[in-house]
Design an enzyme around this catalytic site. Structure first.
Site, PDB file in Angstrom:
ATOM      1  N   ALA A  86       0.842  -1.200   0.000  1.00  0.00           N
ATOM      2  CA  ALA A  86       0.000   0.000   0.000  1.00  0.00           C
ATOM      3  C   ALA A  86       0.872   1.242   0.000  1.00  0.00           C
ATOM      4  CB  ALA A  86      -0.911   0.001   1.227  1.00  0.00           C
ATOM      5  N   GLU A  88       1.035   5.597  -1.873  1.00  0.00           N
ATOM      6  CA  GLU A  88       0.788   6.529  -2.969  1.00  0.00           C
ATOM      7  C   GLU A  88       1.961   6.322  -3.914  1.00  0.00           C
ATOM      8  OE1 GLU A  88      -1.668   8.517  -3.676  1.00  0.00           O
ATOM      9  OE2 GLU A  88      -2.833   8.123  -1.871  1.00  0.00           O
ATOM     10  N   THR A 134      10.963   0.663  -4.328  1.00  0.00           N
ATOM     11  CA  THR A 134      11.223   1.053  -5.708  1.00  0.00           C
ATOM     12  C   THR A 134      12.703   1.358  -5.926  1.00  0.00           C
ATOM     13  OG1 THR A 134      10.870   2.907  -7.236  1.00  0.00           O
ATOM     14  CG2 THR A 134      10.524   3.383  -4.944  1.00  0.00           C
ATOM     15  N   ASP A 135      13.143   1.244  -7.185  1.00  0.00           N
ATOM     16  CA  ASP A 135      14.528   1.633  -7.499  1.00  0.00           C
ATOM     17  C   ASP A 135      14.706   3.151  -7.464  1.00  0.00           C
ATOM     18  OD1 ASP A 135      13.114   2.295  -9.815  1.00  0.00           O
ATOM     19  OD2 ASP A 135      14.470   1.271 -11.199  1.00  0.00           O
ATOM     20  N   GLU A 136      13.584   3.895  -7.403  1.00  0.00           N
ATOM     21  CA  GLU A 136      13.695   5.363  -7.474  1.00  0.00           C
ATOM     22  C   GLU A 136      14.388   5.943  -6.244  1.00  0.00           C
ATOM     23  OE1 GLU A 136      10.253   7.337  -9.118  1.00  0.00           O
ATOM     24  OE2 GLU A 136       9.647   5.538 -10.194  1.00  0.00           O
ATOM     25  N   TYR A 160       7.860  11.483  -3.993  1.00  0.00           N
ATOM     26  CA  TYR A 160       7.518  10.050  -3.960  1.00  0.00           C
ATOM     27  C   TYR A 160       8.719   9.224  -3.514  1.00  0.00           C
ATOM     28  CZ  TYR A 160       6.991   5.287  -5.782  1.00  0.00           C
ATOM     29  OH  TYR A 160       6.987   3.914  -5.904  1.00  0.00           O
ATOM     30  N   LYS A 164       9.389   6.943  -0.123  1.00  0.00           N
ATOM     31  CA  LYS A 164       9.691   5.508  -0.139  1.00  0.00           C
ATOM     32  C   LYS A 164      11.047   5.247   0.523  1.00  0.00           C
ATOM     33  CE  LYS A 164       7.678   2.535  -1.787  1.00  0.00           C
ATOM     34  NZ  LYS A 164       6.567   1.661  -1.296  1.00  0.00           N
ATOM     35  N   ARG A 224      14.036   4.278 -18.543  1.00  0.00           N
ATOM     36  CA  ARG A 224      13.495   3.461 -17.460  1.00  0.00           C
ATOM     37  C   ARG A 224      13.732   1.993 -17.791  1.00  0.00           C
ATOM     38  NH1 ARG A 224      13.707   7.727 -15.602  1.00  0.00           N
ATOM     39  NH2 ARG A 224      12.123   8.992 -14.554  1.00  0.00           N
ATOM     40  N   ASP A 290       8.887  19.507 -19.257  1.00  0.00           N
ATOM     41  CA  ASP A 290       9.429  18.349 -18.540  1.00  0.00           C
ATOM     42  C   ASP A 290       8.891  18.303 -17.112  1.00  0.00           C
ATOM     43  OD1 ASP A 290      10.908  16.083 -18.217  1.00  0.00           O
ATOM     44  OD2 ASP A 290      12.869  17.031 -18.459  1.00  0.00           O
ATOM     45  N   GLY A 293      12.370  17.994 -11.680  1.00  0.00           N
ATOM     46  CA  GLY A 293      13.276  17.034 -11.023  1.00  0.00           C
ATOM     47  C   GLY A 293      13.281  15.662 -11.679  1.00  0.00           C
ATOM     48  N   TYR A 351      -3.655  17.814 -16.031  1.00  0.00           N
ATOM     49  CA  TYR A 351      -2.990  17.588 -17.309  1.00  0.00           C
ATOM     50  C   TYR A 351      -3.577  18.348 -18.486  1.00  0.00           C
ATOM     51  CZ  TYR A 351      -0.709  13.716 -15.005  1.00  0.00           C
ATOM     52  OH  TYR A 351       0.036  12.948 -14.162  1.00  0.00           O
TER      53      TYR A 351
HETATM   54  P1  NAD Z   1      -1.021   1.567  -6.939  1.00  0.00           P
HETATM   55  O1  NAD Z   1      -1.057   3.050  -6.779  1.00  0.00           O
HETATM   56  O2  NAD Z   1      -1.574   0.943  -8.181  1.00  0.00           O
HETATM   57  O3  NAD Z   1      -1.755   0.858  -5.709  1.00  0.00           O
HETATM   58  C1  NAD Z   1      -1.603   1.299  -4.401  1.00  0.00           C
HETATM   59  C2  NAD Z   1      -2.704   0.661  -3.559  1.00  0.00           C
HETATM   60  O4  NAD Z   1      -2.526   1.092  -2.198  1.00  0.00           O
HETATM   61  C3  NAD Z   1      -4.116   1.084  -3.984  1.00  0.00           C
HETATM   62  O5  NAD Z   1      -4.958  -0.047  -4.048  1.00  0.00           O
HETATM   63  C4  NAD Z   1      -4.554   2.029  -2.861  1.00  0.00           C
HETATM   64  O6  NAD Z   1      -5.970   2.021  -2.642  1.00  0.00           O
HETATM   65  C5  NAD Z   1      -3.792   1.463  -1.674  1.00  0.00           C
HETATM   66  N1  NAD Z   1      -3.581   2.458  -0.611  1.00  0.00           N
HETATM   67  C6  NAD Z   1      -3.118   3.731  -0.745  1.00  0.00           C
HETATM   68  N2  NAD Z   1      -3.092   4.338   0.460  1.00  0.00           N
HETATM   69  C7  NAD Z   1      -3.510   3.422   1.377  1.00  0.00           C
HETATM   70  C8  NAD Z   1      -3.661   3.443   2.783  1.00  0.00           C
HETATM   71  N3  NAD Z   1      -3.409   4.552   3.497  1.00  0.00           N
HETATM   72  N4  NAD Z   1      -4.092   2.319   3.414  1.00  0.00           N
HETATM   73  C9  NAD Z   1      -4.370   1.195   2.703  1.00  0.00           C
HETATM   74  N5  NAD Z   1      -4.257   1.126   1.354  1.00  0.00           N
HETATM   75  C10 NAD Z   1      -3.824   2.226   0.701  1.00  0.00           C
HETATM   76  O7  NAD Z   1       0.519   1.176  -6.726  1.00  0.00           O
HETATM   77  P2  NAD Z   1       1.393   0.054  -7.434  1.00  0.00           P
HETATM   78  O8  NAD Z   1       1.960   0.603  -8.678  1.00  0.00           O
HETATM   79  O9  NAD Z   1       0.647  -1.213  -7.447  1.00  0.00           O
HETATM   80  O10 NAD Z   1       2.595  -0.048  -6.380  1.00  0.00           O
HETATM   81  C11 NAD Z   1       2.498  -0.924  -5.266  1.00  0.00           C
HETATM   82  C12 NAD Z   1       3.778  -0.807  -4.444  1.00  0.00           C
HETATM   83  O11 NAD Z   1       4.897  -1.151  -5.246  1.00  0.00           O
HETATM   84  C13 NAD Z   1       4.049   0.605  -3.921  1.00  0.00           C
HETATM   85  O12 NAD Z   1       4.578   0.493  -2.626  1.00  0.00           O
HETATM   86  C14 NAD Z   1       5.071   1.159  -4.898  1.00  0.00           C
HETATM   87  O13 NAD Z   1       5.903   2.117  -4.256  1.00  0.00           O
HETATM   88  C15 NAD Z   1       5.849  -0.099  -5.247  1.00  0.00           C
HETATM   89  N6  NAD Z   1       6.470  -0.102  -6.581  1.00  0.00           N
HETATM   90  C16 NAD Z   1       5.744   0.208  -7.691  1.00  0.00           C
HETATM   91  C17 NAD Z   1       6.362   0.147  -8.942  1.00  0.00           C
HETATM   92  C18 NAD Z   1       5.589   0.422 -10.213  1.00  0.00           C
HETATM   93  O14 NAD Z   1       6.173   0.439 -11.295  1.00  0.00           O
HETATM   94  N7  NAD Z   1       4.282   0.616 -10.167  1.00  0.00           N
HETATM   95  C19 NAD Z   1       7.706  -0.203  -9.047  1.00  0.00           C
HETATM   96  C20 NAD Z   1       8.413  -0.508  -7.873  1.00  0.00           C
HETATM   97  C21 NAD Z   1       7.789  -0.466  -6.653  1.00  0.00           C
HETATM   98  P1  TYD Z   2       5.710   6.905 -14.966  1.00  0.00           P
HETATM   99  O1  TYD Z   2       4.888   5.835 -15.602  1.00  0.00           O
HETATM  100  O2  TYD Z   2       5.004   8.047 -14.300  1.00  0.00           O
HETATM  101  O3  TYD Z   2       6.731   6.178 -13.959  1.00  0.00           O
HETATM  102  P2  TYD Z   2       7.968   6.803 -13.106  1.00  0.00           P
HETATM  103  O4  TYD Z   2       7.912   8.274 -13.140  1.00  0.00           O
HETATM  104  O5  TYD Z   2       7.708   6.250 -11.737  1.00  0.00           O
HETATM  105  O6  TYD Z   2       9.205   6.240 -13.751  1.00  0.00           O
HETATM  106  O7  TYD Z   2       6.661   7.525 -16.072  1.00  0.00           O
HETATM  107  C1  TYD Z   2       7.591   6.735 -16.806  1.00  0.00           C
HETATM  108  C2  TYD Z   2       8.427   7.687 -17.654  1.00  0.00           C
HETATM  109  O8  TYD Z   2       7.575   8.309 -18.624  1.00  0.00           O
HETATM  110  C3  TYD Z   2       9.033   8.830 -16.853  1.00  0.00           C
HETATM  111  O9  TYD Z   2      10.328   9.126 -17.369  1.00  0.00           O
HETATM  112  C4  TYD Z   2       8.103  10.007 -17.098  1.00  0.00           C
HETATM  113  C5  TYD Z   2       7.576   9.745 -18.505  1.00  0.00           C
HETATM  114  N1  TYD Z   2       6.190  10.208 -18.764  1.00  0.00           N
HETATM  115  C6  TYD Z   2       5.920  11.007 -19.880  1.00  0.00           C
HETATM  116  O10 TYD Z   2       6.830  11.361 -20.662  1.00  0.00           O
HETATM  117  N2  TYD Z   2       4.630  11.414 -20.089  1.00  0.00           N
HETATM  118  C7  TYD Z   2       3.608  11.056 -19.252  1.00  0.00           C
HETATM  119  O11 TYD Z   2       2.444  11.468 -19.487  1.00  0.00           O
HETATM  120  C8  TYD Z   2       3.899  10.228 -18.126  1.00  0.00           C
HETATM  121  C9  TYD Z   2       2.808   9.804 -17.179  1.00  0.00           C
HETATM  122  C10 TYD Z   2       5.210   9.808 -17.945  1.00  0.00           C
END
Ligand code: NAD
Ligand code: TYD
Length: 354
Positions: A86, A88, A134-136, A160, A164, A224, A290, A293, A351
């Site tokens: 869970a 953001e 995350t790797d971020e 973000y 994390k 990425r 852009d 950051g 947006y």
């Molecule tokens: P997502 O935004 O799709 O899902 C997040 C979920 O958490 C949602 O279902 C939301 O309702 C729930 N949530 C948010 N706040 C909450 C709270 N206070 N209590 C309970 N539930 C809550 O995210 P995701 O992309 O599935 O990512 C999941 C995890 O993996 C995160 O911790 C993220 O940092 C990590 N992660 C994501 C990616 C990616 O590419 N998406 C990559 C690496 C790590």
């Molecule tokens: P995103 O899916 O938001 O993942 P993250 O920022 O966590 O890597 O974005 C992936 C890449 O795409 C990132 O370099 C930002 C870029 N991007 C765009 O160029 N346009 C967009 O509308 C979005 C959402 C992302």
């Protein structure tokens, strides 16, 4: 029924969480899987309709930030394992609203850690607290071939990644200070079905379908690493069961793409699937201001996970991206649902005037 394990998965209605819940519910009928999710704009229970009636699955709507509720949940289900997803998760939202990110990602993780510490009360045998990150957190790389390893210094830049990084530090502090049996993994960008269409891949697929502009941040030169979400879920299963307590594991696809090159592949594949003439959607590419950051490049070295636990990505990117594009185009109802309501308002405010 007495279950072999009682596992709390947080954020199980989100993108990655729903794949992890599905994998665990189907693969381990002798485990009880408790999905705790607040159902924010990003959480959607329709991601789980195929497993929601399984006897070993329970859903609880709740907030990880509420310590008393988390303690009660541990008590009620006798939780012995946590897989904490869970959060953001969207960088652009964190730039607009960093406080929500600090609250959920830092305070929420801290209250879960505290609930585990209180309820497990030093009896850590057979317990595990697995934090998904995350790797971020490692910051940004140059175009020099270098990669993030598990010992790369944390250097987060966005609200973000800062939130994390902070949560990762709290997890380690609970291991080092109280002996909580924790494990952490840091993964690169995931793609696949059920991702909320604010992230690059589902947003662009949906826009191509509707002939809407594709907003490329800056020059589209940021890089990425992309991993198919089911490969991430498999890695999570492996690390949960076999990862060493106190360790960190990097997870990645060994699959780096410059944004603009990835976008061109998406356009070509989506046009093919939609039956459009080649090049029909090229003119949708729109370069916009852009991201503030904006980290230049992420690349993750996942060789420790391969060496120690034998994991590697199973899907080739070309296959994975086509499968993903077909899924979104075939599931327009899902897309319509998540793009209405809260998300739509946010999308318009944030947006539409880029
Ligand atoms: P997502 O935004 O799709 O899902 C997040 C979920 O958490 C949602 O279902 C939301 O309702 C729930 N949530 C948010 N706040 C909450 C709270 N206070 N209590 C309970 N539930 C809550 O995210 P995701 O992309 O599935 O990512 C999941 C995890 O993996 C995160 O911790 C993220 O940092 C990590 N992660 C994501 C990616 C990616 O590419 N998406 C990559 C690496 C790590
Ligand atoms: P995103 O899916 O938001 O993942 P993250 O920022 O966590 O890597 O974005 C992936 C890449 O795409 C990132 O370099 C930002 C870029 N991007 C765009 O160029 N346009 C967009 O509308 C979005 C959402 C992302």
């Amino acid at each position: 029924m007495d279950y072999k394990r009682n596992i709390l998965i947080t954020g199980g209605a989100g993108f990655i969480g729903s794949h992890v819940v599905r994998l665990f519910v189907n693969k381990y009928p002798d485990y009880r899987i408790v999905n705790l999710d607040k159902l924010t704009y990003a959480g959607n229970l329709k991601n789980l309709t195929d497993i929601e009636k399984k006897p070993n699955y329970s859903f609880v709507k709740g907030d990880i930030c509420e310590l008393d509720d988390m303690i009660a949940l541990f008590e009620q289900y006798n939780i012995d394992g946590v897989i904490h997803l869970a959060a953001e998760s969207h960088v652009d939202r964190s730039i607009k609203d960093p406080f929500t990110f600090a609250h959920t990602n830092v305070m929420g993780t801290l209250s879960l850690l505290q609930a585990a510490k209180i309820k497990w009360d030093g009896n850590f045998n057979g317990k595990r607290f697995y934090h998904i990150s995350t790797d971020e957190v490692y910051g940004a790389l140059q175009f020099d071939g270098s990669m993030f390893t598990e010992v790369t210094k944390y250097d987060p830049h966005s609200p973000y990644s800062a939130s994390k990084a902070s949560s990762d530090h709290f997890v380690r502090s609970y291991h080092d200070t109280y002996g909580l049996p924790t494990v952490v993994s840091n993964c690169s960008n995931n793609y696949g079905p059920y991702q909320f269409p604010e992230k690059l891949i589902p947003l662009f697929i949906n826009n191509i379908r509707h002939g809407k502009p594709l907003p490329v941040y800056g020059k589209g030169e940021n890089v990425r690493d992309w991993l198919y979400v089911e490969d991430h879920a498999r890695a999570i299963d492996l690390i949960f069961h076999e990862g060493k307590t106190g360790e960190t594991y990097n997870i990645g696809g060994f699959n780096e793409w410059k944004n603009i090159d990835l976008i061109k592949v998406m356009i070509k594949t989506a046009d093919k699937v939609l039956g459009n003439p080649e090049g029909a959607s090229d003119s949708l590419i729109t370069y916009v201001t852009d991201r503030a950051g904006h980290d230049l490049r992420y690349a993750i070295d996942a060789s420790k996970l391969n060496r120690e636990l034998g994991w590697k990505p199973s899907l080739q990117f070309e296959e994975g991206i086509e499968k993903t594009i077909r899924w979104y185009l075939d599931n327009q109802e899902w897309m319509d649902e998540v793009t209405s309501g809260e998300y739509q308002r946010y999308y318009e405010n944030t947006y539409s005037n880029r």
